[in-house]
Design an enzyme around this catalytic site. Structure first.
Site, PDB file in Angstrom:
ATOM      1  N   SER A   1       0.860  -1.186   0.000  1.00 39.90           N
ATOM      2  CA  SER A   1       0.000   0.000   0.000  1.00 39.90           C
ATOM      3  C   SER A   1       0.893   1.232   0.000  1.00 39.90           C
ATOM      4  O   SER A   1       2.034   1.180   0.483  1.00 39.90           O
ATOM      5  CB  SER A   1      -0.892   0.011   1.251  1.00 39.90           C
ATOM      6  OG  SER A   1      -1.552   1.251   1.399  1.00 39.90           O
TER       7      SER A   1
ATOM      8  N   TYR B   1      -1.780  -1.162  10.406  1.00 40.04           N
ATOM      9  CA  TYR B   1      -1.857  -1.304   8.946  1.00 40.04           C
ATOM     10  C   TYR B   1      -0.661  -0.638   8.280  1.00 40.04           C
ATOM     11  O   TYR B   1       0.002  -1.235   7.427  1.00 40.04           O
ATOM     12  CB  TYR B   1      -3.164  -0.698   8.439  1.00 40.04           C
ATOM     13  CG  TYR B   1      -3.357  -0.834   6.951  1.00 40.04           C
ATOM     14  CD1 TYR B   1      -3.810  -2.028   6.405  1.00 40.04           C
ATOM     15  CD2 TYR B   1      -3.089   0.233   6.092  1.00 40.04           C
ATOM     16  CE1 TYR B   1      -3.989  -2.161   5.036  1.00 40.04           C
ATOM     17  CE2 TYR B   1      -3.268   0.120   4.726  1.00 40.04           C
ATOM     18  CZ  TYR B   1      -3.725  -1.093   4.194  1.00 40.04           C
ATOM     19  OH  TYR B   1      -3.895  -1.215   2.830  1.00 40.04           O
TER      20      TYR B   1
END
Length: 257
Positions: free
Chosen positions: A148, A164
């Protein structure tokens, strides 16, 4: 070798984790269109059944296996089922992931363990198993880790997803480290770093930040249903055979500014 042949995936076998919906299903569609036999895994059998019906309607050969990758003891059995059905695994797309929102100072222990366990631990355990069983013996393979843009920079002040962000930063450097080790086996290991894409996992967050993201992105848009397809086909194909250890941001340019 012509360019069409470089991008062809005819007869290859691709295992896509988290492949029953969202970005995983979109990438599976792309790999199937280019000729792959598809093995999809996710936790929910009903969602896998829906994905299988959709992909088979498009004419692709599909195997689905319900598996909880957070339980590492299930991973050898998953790989065995794919090998029994298709003979090998040529391409592994590590897409399954989790997130949890909470301020860092209040972040629950169980949330940290859940996110890191699925986003980091399972990626290593599955990559290791696939490499041992399939890629190292035949001296070839493609591993694509879905990281990401959150792994390339810190978090915005109004986004509290410390686990995350940490896990996706780990995925980026895991990609570099594994590429360095497994290049001798002719295994390419690369990462795709999506920016903001609509998905079930990002739905609540996008409601809060989409307008600002679009305003800051040079292309003034968020990701769409087709925007990861070219990247995953490129990294899965021989067109990328001289590329390894790289993290490709697919984010409308927001990580560049």
């Amino acid at each position: 070798m012509g360019v069409k042949e470089l991008f062809s995936l005819e007869g290859r076998v691709a295992l896509v984790t988290g492949g029953s919906r969202g970005l995983g299903l979109q990438m599976a569609e792309a790999l199937g269109e280019m000729g792959c036999k598809l093995a999809l895994t996710a936790r929910k059998a009903d969602e896998l059944a829906t994905a299988k019906a959709h992909l088979e309607q498009l004419g692709y050969e599909v195997l689905t296996i319900a598996c909880d990758l957070a339980k590492s003891e299930q991973i050898p059995g998953l790989v065995e089922q794919v090998v029994q059905a298709f003979g090998t695994i040529d391409i592994l797309v590590n897409n399954a992931g989790a997130t949890w929102g909470a301020p860092a100072e209040d972040y629950p222990d169980e949330a940290w363990r859940k996110v890191l366990g699925l986003n980091v631990d399972s990626v290593f355990f599955l990559s290791r198993e696939v490499a041992r069983r399939c890629m190292i013996p035949k001296n070839a393979g493609k591993i694509i880790n879905i990281a990401s843009v959150a792994g390339l920079r810190g978090s915005a002040t109004n986004i509290s997803t410390i686990a995350y962000h940490t896990s996706k930063g780990a995925a980026v450097n895991f990609t570099r480290a594994l590429a360095s080790e497994w290049g001798k086996y002719n295994i390419n290991v690369n990462a795709i770093c999506p920016g903001f894409f609509p998905s079930r996992m990002s739905a609540g967050l996008l409601e809060k930040v989409a307008e600002g993201v679009i305003a800051r992105a040079p292309l003034h848009r968020i990701g769409g249903d087709e925007d990861l397809k070219g990247a995953v086909v490129f990294l899965a194909s021989e067109a990328s055979r001289h590329i390894t250890g790289q993290a490709l941001a697919v984010d409308g340019g927001i990580s560049a500014v």
